[in-house]
Write a protein that holds these residues in place. Structure first.
Motif, PDB file in Angstrom:
ATOM      1  N   LEU A 200    -101.689   5.624  58.118  1.00  0.00           N
ATOM      2  CA  LEU A 200    -101.946   6.595  57.340  1.00  0.00           C
ATOM      3  C   LEU A 200    -103.131   6.806  57.015  1.00  0.00           C
ATOM      4  N   SER A 201    -103.919   8.271  56.687  1.00  0.00           N
ATOM      5  CA  SER A 201    -105.227   8.238  56.386  1.00  0.00           C
ATOM      6  C   SER A 201    -105.393   7.933  54.705  1.00  0.00           C
ATOM      7  N   GLU A 202    -106.377   7.893  53.955  1.00  0.00           N
ATOM      8  CA  GLU A 202    -106.492   7.675  52.465  1.00  0.00           C
ATOM      9  C   GLU A 202    -105.804   8.805  51.982  1.00  0.00           C
ATOM     10  N   ALA A 203    -106.177   9.840  52.421  1.00  0.00           N
ATOM     11  CA  ALA A 203    -105.541  11.072  51.643  1.00  0.00           C
ATOM     12  C   ALA A 203    -103.910  11.012  51.684  1.00  0.00           C
ATOM     13  N   GLU A 204    -103.538  10.738  52.873  1.00  0.00           N
ATOM     14  CA  GLU A 204    -101.898  10.578  53.120  1.00  0.00           C
ATOM     15  C   GLU A 204    -101.289   9.537  52.283  1.00  0.00           C
ATOM     16  N   VAL A 205    -101.956   8.503  52.154  1.00  0.00           N
ATOM     17  CA  VAL A 205    -101.498   7.434  51.348  1.00  0.00           C
ATOM     18  C   VAL A 205    -101.431   7.948  49.727  1.00  0.00           C
ATOM     19  N   LYS A 206    -102.443   8.470  49.453  1.00  0.00           N
ATOM     20  CA  LYS A 206    -102.343   8.905  47.903  1.00  0.00           C
ATOM     21  C   LYS A 206    -101.260  10.175  47.938  1.00  0.00           C
ATOM     22  N   LEU A 207    -101.178  10.907  48.637  1.00  0.00           N
ATOM     23  CA  LEU A 207    -100.148  12.011  48.619  1.00  0.00           C
ATOM     24  C   LEU A 207     -99.034  11.661  48.458  1.00  0.00           C
ATOM     25  N   ARG A 208     -98.534  10.477  49.182  1.00  0.00           N
ATOM     26  CA  ARG A 208     -97.173   9.982  49.388  1.00  0.00           C
ATOM     27  C   ARG A 208     -96.692   9.198  48.182  1.00  0.00           C
ATOM     28  N   ILE A 209     -97.613   8.507  47.535  1.00  0.00           N
ATOM     29  CA  ILE A 209     -97.567   7.800  46.212  1.00  0.00           C
ATOM     30  C   ILE A 209     -97.490   8.738  45.088  1.00  0.00           C
ATOM     31  N   ALA A 210     -98.303   9.740  45.199  1.00  0.00           N
ATOM     32  CA  ALA A 210     -98.230  10.660  44.003  1.00  0.00           C
ATOM     33  C   ALA A 210     -97.034  11.339  43.822  1.00  0.00           C
ATOM     34  N   LYS A 211     -96.542  11.959  45.136  1.00  0.00           N
ATOM     35  CA  LYS A 211     -95.367  12.782  44.992  1.00  0.00           C
ATOM     36  C   LYS A 211     -94.084  11.611  44.428  1.00  0.00           C
ATOM     37  N   ARG A 212     -94.138  10.657  45.125  1.00  0.00           N
ATOM     38  CA  ARG A 212     -92.859   9.644  44.649  1.00  0.00           C
ATOM     39  C   ARG A 212     -92.753   9.341  43.162  1.00  0.00           C
ATOM     40  N   VAL A 213     -94.271   9.184  42.770  1.00  0.00           N
ATOM     41  CA  VAL A 213     -94.168   8.793  41.310  1.00  0.00           C
ATOM     42  C   VAL A 213     -93.891   9.987  40.533  1.00  0.00           C
ATOM     43  N   ALA A 214     -94.184  11.020  40.664  1.00  0.00           N
ATOM     44  CA  ALA A 214     -94.031  12.412  40.266  1.00  0.00           C
ATOM     45  C   ALA A 214     -92.352  12.566  40.080  1.00  0.00           C
ATOM     46  N   GLU A 215     -91.712  12.158  41.172  1.00  0.00           N
ATOM     47  CA  GLU A 215     -90.234  12.522  41.226  1.00  0.00           C
ATOM     48  C   GLU A 215     -89.343  11.358  40.182  1.00  0.00           C
ATOM     49  N   MET A 216     -90.203  10.484  39.924  1.00  0.00           N
ATOM     50  CA  MET A 216     -89.401   9.426  39.296  1.00  0.00           C
ATOM     51  C   MET A 216     -89.588   9.465  37.565  1.00  0.00           C
TER      52      MET A 216
END
Length: 224
Positions: A4-20
Motif C-alpha cells: 500500500l502507498s502511504e496515503a492508502e495506509v492512512k485512509l484505511r486506518i482513519a476509516k476503520r477508526v471512524a467506524e469504531m
C-alpha cells in the motif's frame, strides 16, 4: 499481501477508526493519522471531537481554500472546521477535561506497542525531541485508548513488538490497536487479533508482527 502507498495506509486506518468511535461520545484525536478520522465518520454518527490545543466540536477539514480560517487548527496544526455549538478554551481547561475522566476515548499514534499494551509514541533515538506533551495525560485520563498506526515503520521495522525499546508513554494503557491490516484488542495483559483485512494471510501477519498475540474466538475478515 498488497503493498500500500502511504496515503492508502492512512485512509484505511482513519476509516476503520471512524467506524469504531462511540456514537455520542467525547473523543480526543491525537496528532497525525488520528486527526483524519473526523473526515470519515459514518453518516448519522454524532461525536464531540476535542483537540487538546483548546476546542470541543471539531469538524472535518475545509472543503476549499475559501473555508480555511488560519487560526482554526487541530493538534496536527492542520485546518479544521467548526460544528454547531463548538467552544474554545485554554490549555488548563483542555487538560482538566482529559485528566478528570470526562473523555470517552482518545485516538493516538505510536512508535511501538508491545504485547502487554505498553505504548511508546514520543521519542526516537537520534531524533529531535520536543517532549512528551499531552500524550501521558491522555493515555491515563480517558476511558479507552485506541492506537492508530501503520503496522510497520517506513524502514520496515516492526512496531508491534515483544518489548518496547524506546521511551514509554504509558504502561498497559492500550485497549485497541488499529493498523492498515488488522485490529487487535488487549485484555489482562494479553494481545488478541480480532480482525484482519482480506488482502493479508495469518502467516503474513505473523511475519510482520514481533509481538506475541492470540487469535480471538471469532475473527472478522474485512473486505478491502
Amino acid at each position: 499481501m498488497k503493498n500500500l502507498s502511504e496515503a492508502e495506509v492512512k485512509l484505511r486506518i482513519a476509516k476503520r477508526v471512524a467506524e469504531m468511535l462511540p456514537d455520542g461520545g467525547f473523543v480526543n484525536l491525537g496528532v497525525g493519522i488520528p486527526t483524519l478520522a473526523v473526515d470519515y465518520l459514518p453518516a448519522g454518527k454524532r461525536l464531540y471531537i476535542q483537540t487538546e490545543n483548546g476546542m470541543l466540536g471539531v469538524g472535518p477539514k475545509p472543503r476549499s481554500e475559501a473555508e480555511i480560517i488560519p487560526n482554526l487548527i487541530n493538534a496536527s496544526r492542520t485546518p479544521i472546521t467548526e460544528t454547531p455549538g463548538c467552544c474554545y478554551f485554554d490549555s488548563a481547561t483542555s487538560f482538566a477535561m482529559i485528566r478528570s475522566g470526562r473523555m470517552d476515548a482518545t485516538v493516538i499514534g505510536a512508535i511501538q506497542v508491545n504485547e502487554r499494551g505498553d505504548l511508546a509514541n514520543w521519542a526516537l533515538p537520534g531524533k529531535g525531541v520536543l517532549g512528551l506533551g499531552g500524550a501521558m495525560d491522555l493515555v491515563v485520563g480517558v476511558k479507552e485508548v485506541i492506537v492508530a498506526t501503520s503496522h510497520t515503520a517506513k524502514n520496515g521495522k516492526h512496531k508491534l513488538v515483544k518489548s518496547c525499546t524506546v521511551p514509554l508513554t504509558g504502561i498497559g494503557v492500550v485497549n485497541t490497536l488499529v493498523t492498515e491490516y488488522a485490529v487487535f484488542k488487549f485484555k489482562d495483559g494479553k494481545m488478541f487479533l480480532t480482525e484482519h483485512t482480506s488482502d493479508i494471510t495469518l502467516d503474513e501477519m505473523q511475519a510482520m508482527t514481533s509481538a506475541h498475540y492470540e487469535l480471538a474466538e471469532k475473527i472478522q475478515i474485512r473486505e478491502v
